[in-house]
Design a protein around this motif. Structure first.
Motif, PDB file in Angstrom:
ATOM      1  N   THR A 142       7.856  -1.339  11.934  1.00 14.57           N
ATOM      2  CA  THR A 142       8.886  -0.404  12.390  1.00 14.57           C
ATOM      3  C   THR A 142      10.019  -1.170  13.062  1.00 14.57           C
ATOM      4  O   THR A 142      11.205  -0.899  12.798  1.00 14.57           O
ATOM      5  CB  THR A 142       8.280   0.640  13.351  1.00 14.57           C
ATOM      6  OG1 THR A 142       7.258   1.361  12.666  1.00 14.57           O
ATOM      7  CG2 THR A 142       9.329   1.611  13.859  1.00 14.57           C
ATOM      8  N   ALA A 143       9.670  -2.131  13.895  1.00 15.18           N
ATOM      9  CA  ALA A 143      10.678  -2.939  14.589  1.00 15.18           C
ATOM     10  C   ALA A 143      11.544  -3.721  13.600  1.00 15.18           C
ATOM     11  O   ALA A 143      12.731  -3.951  13.861  1.00 15.18           O
ATOM     12  CB  ALA A 143      10.004  -3.894  15.576  1.00 15.18           C
TER      13      ALA A 143
ATOM     14  N   LEU B 142       7.798   4.180   4.002  1.00 12.20           N
ATOM     15  CA  LEU B 142       8.712   3.066   3.720  1.00 12.20           C
ATOM     16  C   LEU B 142      10.157   3.500   3.931  1.00 12.20           C
ATOM     17  O   LEU B 142      10.527   4.616   3.561  1.00 12.20           O
ATOM     18  CB  LEU B 142       8.593   2.620   2.257  1.00 12.20           C
ATOM     19  CG  LEU B 142       7.559   1.609   1.840  1.00 12.20           C
ATOM     20  CD1 LEU B 142       7.651   1.362   0.333  1.00 12.20           C
ATOM     21  CD2 LEU B 142       7.672   0.328   2.604  1.00 12.20           C
ATOM     22  N   THR B 143      10.955   2.607   4.477  1.00 15.29           N
ATOM     23  CA  THR B 143      12.401   2.826   4.533  1.00 15.29           C
ATOM     24  C   THR B 143      13.014   2.247   3.258  1.00 15.29           C
ATOM     25  O   THR B 143      12.322   1.573   2.469  1.00 15.29           O
ATOM     26  CB  THR B 143      13.013   2.107   5.743  1.00 15.29           C
ATOM     27  OG1 THR B 143      12.803   0.701   5.586  1.00 15.29           O
ATOM     28  CG2 THR B 143      12.408   2.594   7.058  1.00 15.29           C
TER      29      THR B 143
ATOM     30  N   GLU C 261       4.518   7.122   1.362  1.00 17.58           N
ATOM     31  CA  GLU C 261       3.986   7.353   2.704  1.00 17.58           C
ATOM     32  C   GLU C 261       2.480   7.521   2.659  1.00 17.58           C
ATOM     33  O   GLU C 261       1.924   7.979   1.660  1.00 17.58           O
ATOM     34  CB  GLU C 261       4.646   8.567   3.362  1.00 17.58           C
ATOM     35  CG  GLU C 261       4.384   9.868   2.640  1.00 17.58           C
ATOM     36  CD  GLU C 261       5.133  11.048   3.246  1.00 17.58           C
ATOM     37  OE1 GLU C 261       6.194  10.848   3.882  1.00 17.58           O
ATOM     38  OE2 GLU C 261       4.651  12.179   3.059  1.00 17.58           O
ATOM     39  N   LEU C 262       1.844   7.123   3.767  1.00 18.09           N
ATOM     40  CA  LEU C 262       0.402   7.281   3.956  1.00 18.09           C
ATOM     41  C   LEU C 262       0.142   7.521   5.438  1.00 18.09           C
ATOM     42  O   LEU C 262       0.955   7.148   6.287  1.00 18.09           O
ATOM     43  CB  LEU C 262      -0.349   6.022   3.517  1.00 18.09           C
ATOM     44  CG  LEU C 262      -0.331   5.655   2.029  1.00 18.09           C
ATOM     45  CD1 LEU C 262      -0.914   4.262   1.820  1.00 18.09           C
ATOM     46  CD2 LEU C 262      -1.098   6.687   1.208  1.00 18.09           C
TER      47      LEU C 262
ATOM     48  N   ALA D 234       0.851  -1.206   0.000  1.00 20.79           N
ATOM     49  CA  ALA D 234       0.000   0.000   0.000  1.00 20.79           C
ATOM     50  C   ALA D 234       0.880   1.246   0.000  1.00 20.79           C
ATOM     51  O   ALA D 234       0.613   2.209  -0.736  1.00 20.79           O
ATOM     52  CB  ALA D 234      -0.935  -0.008   1.201  1.00 20.79           C
ATOM     53  N   LEU D 235       1.932   1.234   0.800  1.00 24.84           N
ATOM     54  CA  LEU D 235       2.862   2.366   0.840  1.00 24.84           C
ATOM     55  C   LEU D 235       3.598   2.511  -0.492  1.00 24.84           C
ATOM     56  O   LEU D 235       3.764   3.627  -1.003  1.00 24.84           O
ATOM     57  CB  LEU D 235       3.858   2.199   1.988  1.00 24.84           C
ATOM     58  CG  LEU D 235       3.253   2.313   3.389  1.00 24.84           C
ATOM     59  CD1 LEU D 235       4.223   1.774   4.435  1.00 24.84           C
ATOM     60  CD2 LEU D 235       2.866   3.756   3.688  1.00 24.84           C
ATOM     61  N   ARG D 236       4.018   1.390  -1.060  1.00 28.19           N
ATOM     62  CA  ARG D 236       4.761   1.429  -2.322  1.00 28.19           C
ATOM     63  C   ARG D 236       3.898   1.974  -3.454  1.00 28.19           C
ATOM     64  O   ARG D 236       4.341   2.774  -4.283  1.00 28.19           O
ATOM     65  CB  ARG D 236       5.265   0.013  -2.659  1.00 28.19           C
ATOM     66  CG  ARG D 236       6.025  -0.110  -3.971  1.00 28.19           C
ATOM     67  CD  ARG D 236       7.315   0.695  -3.914  1.00 28.19           C
ATOM     68  NE  ARG D 236       8.196   0.381  -5.007  1.00 28.19           N
ATOM     69  CZ  ARG D 236       8.293   1.114  -6.125  1.00 28.19           C
ATOM     70  NH1 ARG D 236       7.536   2.185  -6.303  1.00 28.19           N
ATOM     71  NH2 ARG D 236       9.145   0.771  -7.071  1.00 28.19           N
ATOM     72  N   ARG D 237       2.639   1.550  -3.493  1.00 30.35           N
ATOM     73  CA  ARG D 237       1.727   2.011  -4.550  1.00 30.35           C
ATOM     74  C   ARG D 237       1.402   3.498  -4.424  1.00 30.35           C
ATOM     75  O   ARG D 237       0.990   4.133  -5.396  1.00 30.35           O
ATOM     76  CB  ARG D 237       0.421   1.206  -4.521  1.00 30.35           C
ATOM     77  CG  ARG D 237       0.566  -0.232  -4.956  1.00 30.35           C
ATOM     78  CD  ARG D 237      -0.792  -0.906  -5.126  1.00 30.35           C
ATOM     79  NE  ARG D 237      -1.716  -0.688  -4.025  1.00 30.35           N
ATOM     80  CZ  ARG D 237      -1.854  -1.482  -2.971  1.00 30.35           C
ATOM     81  NH1 ARG D 237      -1.099  -2.570  -2.849  1.00 30.35           N
ATOM     82  NH2 ARG D 237      -2.734  -1.206  -2.032  1.00 30.35           N
ATOM     83  N   ALA D 238       1.592   4.062  -3.225  1.00 32.25           N
ATOM     84  CA  ALA D 238       1.319   5.483  -3.017  1.00 32.25           C
ATOM     85  C   ALA D 238       2.301   6.361  -3.791  1.00 32.25           C
ATOM     86  O   ALA D 238       2.034   7.543  -4.010  1.00 32.25           O
ATOM     87  CB  ALA D 238       1.372   5.822  -1.524  1.00 32.25           C
ATOM     88  N   GLY D 239       3.419   5.799  -4.217  1.00 30.37           N
ATOM     89  CA  GLY D 239       4.417   6.574  -4.954  1.00 30.37           C
ATOM     90  C   GLY D 239       5.304   7.377  -4.025  1.00 30.37           C
ATOM     91  O   GLY D 239       5.045   7.483  -2.824  1.00 30.37           O
TER      92      GLY D 239
END
Length: 169
Positions: free
Chosen positions: A100-101, A121-122, A75-76, A66-71
Protein backbone atom coordinates in the motif's frame (compact mmCIF):
# COMPACT_ATOMS: atom_id res chain seq x y z
CA UNK A 1 17.67 -33.14 -27.49
CA UNK A 2 20.09 -33.97 -24.69
CA UNK A 3 22.87 -31.65 -23.64
CA UNK A 4 24.37 -33.95 -21.01
CA UNK A 5 28.07 -34.52 -21.46
CA UNK A 6 29.90 -37.75 -20.78
CA UNK A 7 31.80 -36.03 -17.96
CA UNK A 8 28.53 -35.43 -16.07
CA UNK A 9 27.91 -32.61 -13.65
CA UNK A 10 28.58 -31.77 -10.02
CA UNK A 11 25.73 -33.97 -8.84
CA UNK A 12 27.18 -36.96 -10.71
CA UNK A 13 30.44 -36.43 -8.84
CA UNK A 14 28.64 -36.20 -5.48
CA UNK A 15 26.55 -39.30 -6.15
CA UNK A 16 29.63 -41.20 -7.32
CA UNK A 17 31.52 -40.26 -4.18
CA UNK A 18 28.65 -41.41 -1.96
CA UNK A 19 28.38 -44.68 -3.89
CA UNK A 20 32.09 -45.23 -3.27
CA UNK A 21 31.95 -44.27 0.41
CA UNK A 22 28.61 -45.90 1.22
CA UNK A 23 28.06 -48.80 -1.21
CA UNK A 24 25.54 -50.17 1.28
CA UNK A 25 23.11 -47.32 0.55
CA UNK A 26 20.96 -46.65 -2.50
CA UNK A 27 21.84 -43.02 -3.23
CA UNK A 28 19.71 -42.86 -6.39
CA UNK A 29 17.35 -40.18 -4.92
CA UNK A 30 20.33 -37.82 -4.72
CA UNK A 31 20.74 -37.98 -8.50
CA UNK A 32 17.28 -36.45 -8.93
CA UNK A 33 16.62 -34.35 -5.87
CA UNK A 34 20.07 -32.78 -5.60
CA UNK A 35 19.56 -31.49 -9.12
CA UNK A 36 16.10 -30.18 -8.19
CA UNK A 37 17.61 -28.46 -5.15
CA UNK A 38 20.42 -26.86 -7.14
CA UNK A 39 17.98 -25.82 -9.84
CA UNK A 40 15.67 -24.26 -7.23
CA UNK A 41 18.53 -22.15 -5.89
CA UNK A 42 19.43 -20.97 -9.38
CA UNK A 43 15.80 -20.26 -10.20
CA UNK A 44 15.47 -18.14 -7.07
CA UNK A 45 18.45 -16.08 -8.24
CA UNK A 46 17.09 -15.76 -11.78
CA UNK A 47 13.66 -14.76 -10.46
CA UNK A 48 15.28 -12.20 -8.19
CA UNK A 49 17.00 -10.68 -11.23
CA UNK A 50 13.75 -10.59 -13.20
CA UNK A 51 11.87 -8.95 -10.33
CA UNK A 52 14.68 -6.48 -9.68
CA UNK A 53 14.16 -5.16 -13.21
CA UNK A 54 10.80 -3.89 -11.91
CA UNK A 55 12.18 -2.89 -8.49
CA UNK A 56 10.28 -5.73 -6.83
CA UNK A 57 11.11 -8.33 -4.22
CA UNK A 58 9.94 -11.90 -4.74
CA UNK A 59 7.33 -11.65 -2.00
CA UNK A 60 5.93 -8.50 -3.62
CA UNK A 61 5.53 -10.33 -6.91
CA UNK A 62 3.82 -13.23 -5.11
CA UNK A 63 1.14 -10.96 -3.62
CA UNK A 64 0.68 -8.81 -6.72
CA UNK A 65 0.49 -11.85 -8.99
CA UNK A 66 -2.11 -13.52 -6.74
CA UNK A 67 -4.26 -10.41 -7.14
CA UNK A 68 -3.62 -10.26 -10.89
CA UNK A 69 -4.56 -13.92 -11.39
CA UNK A 70 -7.85 -13.28 -9.56
CA UNK A 71 -9.04 -11.34 -12.62
CA UNK A 72 -10.96 -8.10 -12.81
CA UNK A 73 -11.33 -6.27 -10.44
CA UNK A 74 -8.01 -7.80 -9.23
CA UNK A 75 -8.96 -8.14 -5.60
CA UNK A 76 -8.88 -10.74 -2.84
CA UNK A 77 -9.49 -10.81 0.88
CA UNK A 78 -6.44 -10.99 3.13
CA UNK A 79 -7.43 -14.58 3.96
CA UNK A 80 -7.46 -15.50 0.29
CA UNK A 81 -4.03 -13.89 -0.11
CA UNK A 82 -2.73 -15.93 2.83
CA UNK A 83 -3.99 -19.11 1.17
CA UNK A 84 -2.50 -18.13 -2.20
CA UNK A 85 0.94 -17.19 -0.87
CA UNK A 86 1.30 -19.66 2.02
CA UNK A 87 2.28 -17.08 4.67
CA UNK A 88 0.75 -16.25 8.05
CA UNK A 89 -1.95 -13.61 8.45
CA UNK A 90 0.47 -11.39 10.39
CA UNK A 91 2.99 -11.60 7.58
CA UNK A 92 0.30 -10.79 5.04
CA UNK A 93 -0.83 -7.73 7.01
CA UNK A 94 2.75 -6.44 6.94
CA UNK A 95 3.07 -7.17 3.23
CA UNK A 96 -0.17 -5.43 2.35
CA UNK A 97 0.92 -2.42 4.43
CA UNK A 98 4.20 -2.23 2.51
CA UNK A 99 2.54 -2.70 -0.89
CA UNK A 100 0.00 0.00 0.00
CA UNK A 101 2.83 2.38 0.89
CA UNK A 102 4.37 1.73 -2.53
CA UNK A 103 1.06 2.47 -4.26
CA UNK A 104 0.66 -1.08 -5.65
CA UNK A 105 -2.50 -2.03 -3.73
CA UNK A 106 -5.39 -0.39 -1.90
CA UNK A 107 -7.59 -1.63 0.90
CA UNK A 108 -11.36 -1.35 0.43
CA UNK A 109 -14.25 -2.30 2.72
CA UNK A 110 -15.68 -5.73 1.99
CA UNK A 111 -19.12 -5.68 0.42
CA UNK A 112 -20.03 -8.92 2.21
CA UNK A 113 -18.42 -8.46 5.65
CA UNK A 114 -18.75 -5.12 7.48
CA UNK A 115 -15.57 -5.79 9.44
CA UNK A 116 -13.65 -7.19 6.49
CA UNK A 117 -11.43 -5.59 3.89
CA UNK A 118 -10.54 -6.39 0.33
CA UNK A 119 -7.08 -5.82 -1.15
CA UNK A 120 -7.16 -4.52 -4.72
CA UNK A 121 -4.43 -3.85 -7.27
CA UNK A 122 -3.97 -0.24 -8.29
CA UNK A 123 -3.19 0.78 -11.85
CA UNK A 124 0.49 1.03 -10.88
CA UNK A 125 0.33 -2.42 -9.28
CA UNK A 126 -1.22 -3.89 -12.42
CA UNK A 127 1.41 -2.34 -14.70
CA UNK A 128 4.22 -3.46 -12.40
CA UNK A 129 3.10 -7.07 -12.00
CA UNK A 130 2.48 -7.40 -15.74
CA UNK A 131 5.96 -6.09 -16.54
CA UNK A 132 7.51 -8.34 -13.87
CA UNK A 133 5.71 -11.38 -15.30
CA UNK A 134 7.01 -10.60 -18.78
CA UNK A 135 10.57 -10.27 -17.43
CA UNK A 136 10.19 -13.50 -15.44
CA UNK A 137 8.94 -15.44 -18.44
CA UNK A 138 11.80 -14.18 -20.59
CA UNK A 139 14.32 -15.33 -17.95
CA UNK A 140 12.64 -18.68 -17.48
CA UNK A 141 12.27 -19.28 -21.22
CA UNK A 142 16.04 -18.87 -21.45
CA UNK A 143 16.58 -21.49 -18.75
CA UNK A 144 14.54 -24.01 -20.74
CA UNK A 145 16.16 -23.42 -24.14
CA UNK A 146 18.01 -26.75 -23.94
CA UNK A 147 14.71 -28.66 -24.05
CA UNK A 148 12.35 -29.07 -26.97
CA UNK A 149 8.55 -28.86 -26.57
CA UNK A 150 8.16 -32.60 -26.03
CA UNK A 151 10.89 -32.69 -23.38
CA UNK A 152 9.33 -29.72 -21.59
CA UNK A 153 5.95 -31.47 -21.57
CA UNK A 154 7.53 -34.66 -20.19
CA UNK A 155 9.36 -32.69 -17.52
CA UNK A 156 6.13 -30.93 -16.51
CA UNK A 157 4.37 -34.28 -16.15
CA UNK A 158 7.18 -35.84 -14.12
CA UNK A 159 7.55 -32.85 -11.81
CA UNK A 160 3.77 -32.70 -11.33
CA UNK A 161 3.83 -36.32 -10.15
CA UNK A 162 6.72 -35.73 -7.74
CA UNK A 163 5.16 -32.53 -6.38
CA UNK A 164 1.81 -34.29 -5.98
CA UNK A 165 3.47 -36.96 -3.85
CA UNK A 166 5.18 -34.34 -1.68
CA UNK A 167 2.06 -32.21 -1.28
CA UNK A 168 -0.07 -35.22 -0.41
CA UNK A 169 2.19 -36.20 2.50
Amino acid sequence: MSTTTSSGDGVDRIVGAWRHERPDLDVTPLAVLSRVSRLARRLDLARGEAFAEQDLEGWEFDVLSALRRAGVPYELSPGQLVAETLVTSGTMTNRVDRLTARGFVERHPSATDRRGVIVRLTGLGLQTVDAALEALLAHERGILTGLDDSERATLVDLLRRVLGTVEAS
